[in-house]
Design a protein around this motif. Structure first.
Motif, PDB file in Angstrom:
ATOM      1  N   LEU A 153      32.257  34.315  30.658  1.00 60.21           N
ATOM      2  CA  LEU A 153      33.517  34.803  31.211  1.00 60.21           C
ATOM      3  C   LEU A 153      33.339  36.192  31.827  1.00 60.21           C
ATOM      4  O   LEU A 153      33.886  36.472  32.894  1.00 60.21           O
ATOM      5  N   GLU A 154      32.551  37.044  31.185  1.00 59.74           N
ATOM      6  CA  GLU A 154      32.270  38.372  31.754  1.00 59.74           C
ATOM      7  C   GLU A 154      31.487  38.248  33.068  1.00 59.74           C
ATOM      8  O   GLU A 154      31.755  38.978  34.023  1.00 59.74           O
ATOM      9  N   VAL A 155      30.531  37.316  33.113  1.00 57.06           N
ATOM     10  CA  VAL A 155      29.772  37.088  34.345  1.00 57.06           C
ATOM     11  C   VAL A 155      30.722  36.647  35.455  1.00 57.06           C
ATOM     12  O   VAL A 155      30.650  37.145  36.586  1.00 57.06           O
ATOM     13  N   LEU A 156      31.625  35.730  35.147  1.00 56.68           N
ATOM     14  CA  LEU A 156      32.595  35.267  36.130  1.00 56.68           C
ATOM     15  C   LEU A 156      33.444  36.433  36.643  1.00 56.68           C
ATOM     16  O   LEU A 156      33.633  36.589  37.852  1.00 56.68           O
ATOM     17  N   GLU A 157      33.950  37.244  35.733  1.00 55.48           N
ATOM     18  CA  GLU A 157      34.787  38.387  36.133  1.00 55.48           C
ATOM     19  C   GLU A 157      34.010  39.365  37.006  1.00 55.48           C
ATOM     20  O   GLU A 157      34.528  39.862  38.006  1.00 55.48           O
ATOM     21  N   LYS A 158      32.764  39.613  36.667  1.00 57.24           N
ATOM     22  CA  LYS A 158      31.930  40.524  37.458  1.00 57.24           C
ATOM     23  C   LYS A 158      31.620  39.925  38.829  1.00 57.24           C
ATOM     24  O   LYS A 158      31.622  40.628  39.844  1.00 57.24           O
ATOM     25  N   ALA A 159      31.372  38.616  38.876  1.00 57.83           N
ATOM     26  CA  ALA A 159      31.103  37.943  40.155  1.00 57.83           C
ATOM     27  C   ALA A 159      32.324  38.023  41.067  1.00 57.83           C
ATOM     28  O   ALA A 159      32.200  38.300  42.268  1.00 57.83           O
ATOM     29  N   LEU A 160      33.508  37.808  40.513  1.00 60.18           N
ATOM     30  CA  LEU A 160      34.735  37.903  41.303  1.00 60.18           C
ATOM     31  C   LEU A 160      34.948  39.325  41.813  1.00 60.18           C
ATOM     32  O   LEU A 160      35.379  39.528  42.953  1.00 60.18           O
ATOM     33  N   ALA A 161      34.618  40.318  40.990  1.00 65.36           N
ATOM     34  CA  ALA A 161      34.746  41.720  41.410  1.00 65.36           C
ATOM     35  C   ALA A 161      33.762  42.039  42.546  1.00 65.36           C
ATOM     36  O   ALA A 161      34.110  42.763  43.485  1.00 65.36           O
ATOM     37  N   ILE A 162      32.556  41.483  42.464  1.00 62.18           N
ATOM     38  CA  ILE A 162      31.558  41.682  43.533  1.00 62.18           C
ATOM     39  C   ILE A 162      32.052  41.041  44.822  1.00 62.18           C
ATOM     40  O   ILE A 162      31.955  41.643  45.898  1.00 62.18           O
ATOM     41  N   GLU A 163      32.587  39.820  44.729  1.00 62.35           N
ATOM     42  CA  GLU A 163      33.146  39.174  45.919  1.00 62.35           C
ATOM     43  C   GLU A 163      34.197  40.069  46.574  1.00 62.35           C
ATOM     44  O   GLU A 163      34.195  40.259  47.794  1.00 62.35           O
ATOM     45  N   GLN A 164      35.078  40.594  45.758  1.00 65.62           N
ATOM     46  CA  GLN A 164      36.149  41.445  46.276  1.00 65.62           C
ATOM     47  C   GLN A 164      35.581  42.720  46.901  1.00 65.62           C
ATOM     48  O   GLN A 164      36.004  43.133  47.983  1.00 65.62           O
ATOM     49  N   GLU A 165      34.595  43.333  46.240  1.00 65.91           N
ATOM     50  CA  GLU A 165      33.967  44.540  46.770  1.00 65.91           C
ATOM     51  C   GLU A 165      33.323  44.282  48.133  1.00 65.91           C
ATOM     52  O   GLU A 165      33.313  45.150  49.007  1.00 65.91           O
ATOM     53  N   LEU A 166      32.801  43.076  48.330  1.00 65.62           N
ATOM     54  CA  LEU A 166      32.150  42.731  49.594  1.00 65.62           C
ATOM     55  C   LEU A 166      33.135  42.206  50.647  1.00 65.62           C
ATOM     56  O   LEU A 166      32.723  41.781  51.713  1.00 65.62           O
ATOM     57  N   GLY A 167      34.421  42.211  50.324  1.00 68.64           N
ATOM     58  CA  GLY A 167      35.426  41.864  51.321  1.00 68.64           C
ATOM     59  C   GLY A 167      35.952  40.447  51.282  1.00 68.64           C
ATOM     60  O   GLY A 167      36.622  40.008  52.221  1.00 68.64           O
ATOM     61  N   ARG A 168      35.675  39.710  50.220  1.00 67.59           N
ATOM     62  CA  ARG A 168      36.171  38.329  50.122  1.00 67.59           C
ATOM     63  C   ARG A 168      37.689  38.317  50.061  1.00 67.59           C
ATOM     64  O   ARG A 168      38.295  39.032  49.281  1.00 67.59           O
ATOM     65  N   VAL A 169      38.281  37.491  50.888  1.00 66.67           N
ATOM     66  CA  VAL A 169      39.724  37.266  50.869  1.00 66.67           C
ATOM     67  C   VAL A 169      39.923  35.769  50.679  1.00 66.67           C
ATOM     68  O   VAL A 169      39.395  34.963  51.448  1.00 66.67           O
ATOM     69  N   ARG A 170      40.671  35.403  49.654  1.00 65.97           N
ATOM     70  CA  ARG A 170      40.916  33.980  49.377  1.00 65.97           C
ATOM     71  C   ARG A 170      42.185  33.541  50.089  1.00 65.97           C
ATOM     72  O   ARG A 170      43.280  33.909  49.694  1.00 65.97           O
ATOM     73  N   LYS A 171      41.994  32.754  51.162  1.00 63.76           N
ATOM     74  CA  LYS A 171      43.130  32.281  51.957  1.00 63.76           C
ATOM     75  C   LYS A 171      43.444  30.824  51.644  1.00 63.76           C
ATOM     76  O   LYS A 171      44.588  30.449  51.488  1.00 63.76           O
ATOM     77  N   GLU A 172      42.402  30.000  51.611  1.00 64.21           N
ATOM     78  CA  GLU A 172      42.607  28.579  51.384  1.00 64.21           C
ATOM     79  C   GLU A 172      41.394  27.994  50.676  1.00 64.21           C
ATOM     80  O   GLU A 172      40.277  28.489  50.798  1.00 64.21           O
ATOM     81  N   LYS A 173      41.637  26.925  49.924  1.00 70.44           N
ATOM     82  CA  LYS A 173      40.549  26.257  49.219  1.00 70.44           C
ATOM     83  C   LYS A 173      39.517  25.755  50.214  1.00 70.44           C
ATOM     84  O   LYS A 173      39.881  25.145  51.222  1.00 70.44           O
TER      85      LYS A 173
END
Length: 168
Positions: free
Chosen positions: A75-95
């Protein structure tokens, strides 16, 4: 740096991908941040170019599998991966939509983990997707799928997904 020998480490397998911007540079940035935030990179596959899966009217993806030695829980790995995505500019618009970077947690050692609505390990669709299995088979061919009881290589050779996956 002194390592605490009392800590337990697990090898986690991540799949990186993206189809927007400087795709290869985005993978490299993600690997750097994963090594900084999650753990030591033990192996990384070649980069593969892949047709989009699920929503096919978008640019091709670059995908790469990495093995990471970590002291963190899944779960910590998942949370850190999501934070990295966000730091790199990931925007979740659609599946299954276009993205700068995607970091999927595929395997966490040989564990089976079910956290409803948050995390399912092994990744529930990994065995159905060539773009996951080919890079993973390159770095972990003998790894056993915890649910299927077959090696990653065995599964990858029998996959029926005909999506174009090209090693660069």
């Amino acid at each position: 740096m002194v390592l605490n020998m009392d800590l337990e480490y697990t090898t986690v397998y991540l799949l990186l991908g993206g189809n927007l911007g400087e795709r290869e540079e985005n993978l490299n940035k993600a690997i750097f941040l994963v090594s900084k935030e999650i753990g030591e990179i033990e192996a990384q596959s070649s980069i593969y170019e892949t047709a989009a899966w699920g929503k096919t009217d978008q640019p091709a993806f670059l995908n790469q599998a990495i093995a990471v030695k970590t002291e963190f829980s899944a779960l910590e790995v998942l949370e850190k991966a999501l934070a990295i995505e966000q730091e790199l500019g990931r925007v979740r618009k659609e599946k299954w939509g276009e993205r700068l970077i995607d970091i999927d947690l595929i395997l966490y050692g040989v564990e089976i983990i079910e956290i409803p609505g948050k995390l399912q390990i092994p990744h529930p669709h990994m065995q159905d997707r060539r773009f996951v299995m080919e890079p993973l088979a390159e770095i972990a061919p003998d790894m056993m799928h915890p649910r299927l009881g077959k090696t990653i290589l065995e599964i990858s050779k029998k996959i029926t997904d005909n999506l174009a996956v090209k090693k660069l």
